[in-house]
Design a protein around this motif. Structure first.
Motif, PDB file in Angstrom:
ATOM      1  N   GLN A  63       0.821  -1.210   0.000  1.00 46.48           N
ATOM      2  CA  GLN A  63       0.000   0.000   0.000  1.00 46.48           C
ATOM      3  C   GLN A  63       0.853   1.257   0.000  1.00 46.48           C
ATOM      4  N   ARG A  77     -11.213  10.137   7.570  1.00 49.16           N
ATOM      5  CA  ARG A  77     -11.641   8.854   6.999  1.00 49.16           C
ATOM      6  C   ARG A  77     -11.922   7.823   8.084  1.00 49.16           C
ATOM      7  N   TYR A  81     -15.273   5.678   8.658  1.00 45.95           N
ATOM      8  CA  TYR A  81     -15.243   4.216   8.651  1.00 45.95           C
ATOM      9  C   TYR A  81     -15.759   3.643   9.971  1.00 45.95           C
ATOM     10  N   TYR A 121      -6.725   3.056   9.076  1.00 48.01           N
ATOM     11  CA  TYR A 121      -7.230   3.354   7.735  1.00 48.01           C
ATOM     12  C   TYR A 121      -6.919   2.205   6.773  1.00 48.01           C
ATOM     13  N   ASN A 122      -5.696   1.746   6.806  1.00 46.73           N
ATOM     14  CA  ASN A 122      -5.318   0.645   5.925  1.00 46.73           C
ATOM     15  C   ASN A 122      -6.025  -0.648   6.292  1.00 46.73           C
ATOM     16  N   LEU A 125      -9.297  -0.537   4.550  1.00 53.19           N
ATOM     17  CA  LEU A 125      -9.145  -0.856   3.128  1.00 53.19           C
ATOM     18  C   LEU A 125      -8.953  -2.358   2.929  1.00 53.19           C
ATOM     19  N   GLU A 128     -12.261  -4.162   3.505  1.00 50.84           N
ATOM     20  CA  GLU A 128     -13.154  -4.001   2.350  1.00 50.84           C
ATOM     21  C   GLU A 128     -12.770  -4.969   1.227  1.00 50.84           C
ATOM     22  N   GLN A 129     -11.502  -5.068   0.948  1.00 52.39           N
ATOM     23  CA  GLN A 129     -11.055  -5.950  -0.128  1.00 52.39           C
ATOM     24  C   GLN A 129     -11.225  -7.417   0.227  1.00 52.39           C
ATOM     25  N   ARG A 134     -18.200  -2.703   1.313  1.00 54.25           N
ATOM     26  CA  ARG A 134     -18.036  -1.324   0.854  1.00 54.25           C
ATOM     27  C   ARG A 134     -18.566  -0.420   1.958  1.00 54.25           C
ATOM     28  N   ARG A 141     -11.567   4.749  -6.108  1.00 51.12           N
ATOM     29  CA  ARG A 141     -11.203   3.626  -5.252  1.00 51.12           C
ATOM     30  C   ARG A 141     -10.059   2.867  -5.898  1.00 51.12           C
ATOM     31  N   ARG A 142      -9.161   2.353  -5.095  1.00 48.19           N
ATOM     32  CA  ARG A 142      -7.975   1.708  -5.627  1.00 48.19           C
ATOM     33  C   ARG A 142      -8.177   0.235  -5.881  1.00 48.19           C
TER      34      ARG A 142
END
Length: 143
Positions: A63, A77, A81, A121-122, A125, A128-129, A134, A141-142
């Motif tokens: 990342q 963020r 979240y 934060y990570n 992410l 989510e992945q 979501r 979005r990455r």
């Protein structure tokens, strides 16, 4: 008086046996270390962050590096979240209680520092992945 303890994510391997990711070629980052744990504690603020998730460390190195995001961006963020995550914890019929195990106590008036905000934060992410969730609807979005 002890300030509120900040626990995040004692998500275990409850959904480890779920379906694998077939697209985006991100599955390679999810099956590495089974003892993949990150712990950050600050006794002066009396909080602790625990991230217990197989594959998180391997995923994290892919990342954007520390310093890429401003601390203000990360704090904003993370507040968004955490609100969404905690709403899902409170709705076990609508959202999988095996994913949303416990509330995250993230107090907006406490300064947790860059490292905690970066990892949190990570983690969102990553979550989510990994679990195809979501939280926030945004452009660019990455994944």
């Amino acid at each position: 008086m002890i300030k509120k303890v900040f626990y995040i994510v004692t998500f275990g391997v409850l959904l480890y046996s779920c379906a694998t990711t077939k697209d985006r070629n991100i599955a390679q980052y999810f099956n590495h270390d089974k003892n993949d744990t990150i712990r950050i504690a600050n006794d002066s603020l009396e909080y602790e962050i625990l991230i217990i998730e197989p594959g998180f460390n391997a995923w994290l190195v892919t990342q954007r590096p520390r310093g890429y995001y401003s601390e203000t961006f990360l704090e904003i963020r993370n507040r968004q979240y955490v609100v969404e995550y905690n709403q899902r914890v409170s709705q076990p019929i609508r959202f999988d209680p095996n994913l949303y195990i416990q509330y995250i106590n993230y107090e907006p008036h406490i300064h947790y520092g860059y490292e905690v905000n970066y990892l949190l934060y990570n983690y969102f992410l990553f979550f989510e992945q990994r679990y195809r969730q979501r939280f926030l609807v945004s452009r660019g979005r990455r994944f």
